[in-house]
Scaffold this active site. Structure first.
Site, PDB file in Angstrom:
ATOM      1  CE1 TYR A 145     -19.743  -6.949  27.953  1.00 59.51           C
ATOM      2  CE2 TYR A 145     -19.146  -9.013  28.813  1.00 59.51           C
ATOM      3  CZ  TYR A 145     -19.366  -7.735  28.779  1.00 59.51           C
ATOM      4  OH  TYR A 145     -18.766  -7.251  30.180  1.00 59.51           O
ATOM      5  CB  CYS A 197     -10.662  -6.972  20.492  1.00 53.09           C
ATOM      6  SG  CYS A 197     -11.872  -5.721  21.225  1.00 53.09           S
ATOM      7  CB  CYS A 207      -0.954   0.148   1.345  1.00 55.72           C
ATOM      8  SG  CYS A 207      -2.139   1.481   1.267  1.00 55.72           S
ATOM      9  CD  GLN A 238     -15.001 -10.859  16.038  1.00 53.89           C
ATOM     10  OE1 GLN A 238     -14.058  -9.959  15.584  1.00 53.89           O
ATOM     11  NE2 GLN A 238     -15.060 -11.098  17.434  1.00 53.89           N
ATOM     12  CG  ASP A 282     -16.185 -11.184  21.695  1.00 56.31           C
ATOM     13  OD1 ASP A 282     -15.287 -10.430  22.143  1.00 56.31           O
ATOM     14  OD2 ASP A 282     -16.623 -11.284  20.712  1.00 56.31           O
ATOM     15  CB  CYS A 326      -8.268   1.217   2.484  1.00 56.09           C
ATOM     16  SG  CYS A 326      -7.800  -0.099   4.078  1.00 56.09           S
ATOM     17  CG  ASP A 386     -25.351  -7.323  23.864  1.00 55.90           C
ATOM     18  OD1 ASP A 386     -24.613  -7.741  23.378  1.00 55.90           O
ATOM     19  OD2 ASP A 386     -25.702  -5.940  24.265  1.00 55.90           O
TER      20      ASP A 386
END
Length: 544
Positions: A401, A496, A180, A365, A469, A278, A422
């Site tokens: 979650y 994450c 890139c 995701q 998560d 991108c 949730d």
């Protein structure tokens, strides 16, 4: 005349050579890499912002919790400081036995030649001053590089810099891998000059350091860190990006106003780098990026201020008459991929044979290529080992979650009952519809209150598995305390942010109710190749 940092951060990037007092014709930032890249990250974040849905479980802190808010936040600065402290300590050990006095703070915008010693968990290279008392943080560098860097901002023990030139490249650096043209300027990617093997090993080390620095655990309780599972795609994998542009503070864009830069944040600066494409995004997202740039240019006066653009891939499967061909089910359909830009419009994702629909602005995701392998792994970890004679069908799953139901649907097969929880009513509505669409009839989804998130759980804990998560900030102590009160037999923590994961796992196993939990596995998945981000997991099981 010297300029202040604040002034420097508000001028165009192309003016920096003049500001620094060097000839623009000889100014070659990132000499061996200047001709390349960019991208977004993940919910770290869905472009370059925070995890969508990050407000889940948000509530006001109690006075007691406010007093105990010294828990690690897993912030970029906190993570970097741990690596700085480690490197300074290592330098002192290898040098004189007597501590060295703190060296003078380097002059702002001065240049220095450095040898990169290590790669920080934040993705930046680190070098130590000759007297061993200061660390220099140099972006887009590799251990073994000898570089020229320019001081941008200094703190008590370290200085942030810009990379000016790679004088002698490391054996680990391979600039031929860069794909890139914005790489070396955009803040999205850090590792395009590194091989996949090096990236995976580095991310494994990041998880190990997170457990060491943030779990507050005896090292003997931490199992060996597993290998980081690679992504099938190293580019063209992101199904969601959120480029943005700045605008006037008031009054909107006037007629004839110049087109603003549209893209992502310039590395180390507070303004936007203009980016036309991108290559980390999927083909559909890249096409949408170009279209949205044109839309902004043609309709600039309709924007009252700057904006964030949503680019989200949606996949439609067209099934053919060969749909019953079990020998090669891949030939039973063709996929049509489009880019959705309306945050309220529904998008469709497929994970293997499971179909998910959710609003484009909600969290899902962002690397679809790895999800089938990832969810299969999670499903395997959720299985509770049984003794001979025990009924394996007596098993239950709690999906905390749960979002739009990814784990409930992809990992819920074989469970007698499933409960997805949730705090977002919109997410729960999506999860209910997705479960019906995928033939999951033993699942119940509820909007949970953060103060009593598991109040409606009636599953026997000895037969219950739980997957959690959370967003990047991890779980708060109230949630974790309720989890321990519930006491599920098997726990799979997905994160994450491996640093808040380490903090939460360490807190869990050191509570009175958590001492019966063993940490069976820790590892990661490479959801975001070319970036420093890694998706972590920890698997715990309860004795007795």
């Amino acid at each position: 005349m010297k300029k202040s940092v604040g002034t420097a951060l508000r001028i165009p990037y192309g003016y920096l050579p003049k500001l620094w007092g060097i000839n623009r014709s000889t100014y070659r930032p990132f000499r061996t890499i200047a001709s390349q890249n960019m991208s977004g990250t993940k919910r770290p974040g869905d472009g370059l912002g925070p995890k969508a849905g990050g407000k889940r479980w948000k509530r006001n802190k109690t006075a007691q919790e406010a007093k105990s808010s010294l828990r690690s936040t897993g912030s970029h600065e906190e993570i970097l400081l741990e690596d700085v402290k480690f490197l300074l300590g290592k330098s002192q050990e290898s040098g004189s036995s007597h501590p060295q006095p703190q060296s003078a703070v380097p002059e702002q915008f001065s240049q220095v030649e450095l040898s990169i010693s290590m790669l920080a968990s934040t993705g930046d290279g680190l070098a130590v001053s000759q007297d061993g008392t200061r660390v220099y943080v140099v972006p887009f560098t590799v251990p073994g590089d000898t570089v020229i860097a320019k001081i941008v901002k200094s703190f008590s023990s370290y200085s942030m810099t810009d990379l000016i030139e790679v004088k002698e490249p490391s054996n680990e650096r391979s600039d031929d891998l860069i794909f890139c043209k914005y790489f070396g300027r955009c803040s999205g990617c850090q590792f395009q000059m590194l091989s996949e093997e090096f990236q995976l090993q580095h991310k494994k080390n990041v998880i190990a350091k997170a457990m060491q620095n943030f779990s507050n655990m005896d090292p003997s309780l931490i199992p060996p860190i597993g290998e980081v599972m690679p992504s099938p795609l190293l580019r063209g994998y992101r199904t969601k990006l959120t480029p943005h542009f700045d605008g006037p503070r008031r009054g909107g864009f006037k007629e004839g106003a110049p087109i603003p830069d549209i893209g992502f944040q310039l590395k180390g600066r507070s303004f936007v780098l203009d980016i036309e494409d991108c290559p980390i995004g999927t083909d559909a997202v890249r096409g949408g990026f170009r279209s949205q740039r044109d839309y902004v240019k043609d309709n600039l006066q309709t924007f009252k201020r700057g904006a964030t653009l949503l680019l989200r891939e949606s996949t439609e499967r067209i099934f053919s008459s060969a749909a019953n061909d079990e020998e090669d089910p891949a030939r039973a359909y063709t996929e049509i991929k489009t880019c959705i830009t309306d945050s309220k419009a529904l998008v469709t994702e497929w994970v293997g044979e499971s179909k998910f629909a959710s609003p484009a602005g909600s969290f899902f995701q962002n690397n679809n290529s790895i999800l089938e392998k990832f969810t299969a792994f999670v499903q395997e970890q959720l299985v509770i080992p049984r003794l001979p004679g025990q009924d394996p069908s007596e098993s239950y799953l709690i999906d905390a979650y749960c979002g739009s139901g990814l784990f409930s649907i992809c990992c819920g097969h074989g469970f007698k009952g499933i409960l997805g929880v949730d705090i977002s009513p919109q997410s729960i509505e999506s999860a209910k519809k997705n479960a019906i669409e995928n033939g999951i009839h033993n699942a119940r989804f509820i909007t949970g209150n953060a103060e009593a998130i598991f109040a409606d759980v009636e599953f026997p804990p000895e037969y219950t598995s739980m997957v959690i998560d959370p967003p990047r900030k991890g779980c708060d102590e109230l949630f974790l305390s309720q989890l321990l009160q519930l006491g599920p037999k098997r726990l799979v923590y997905i994160s994450c942010n491996v640093h808040t994961m380490a903090r939460d796992i360490g807190w869990l196993v050191q509570q009175d109710l958590g001492k019966d939990y063993n940490i069976d596995k820790i590892g990661g998945f490479d959801f975001f190749p070319q970036t420093h981000h890694v998706e972590g997991y920890a698997v715990l099981s309860k004795n007795g």
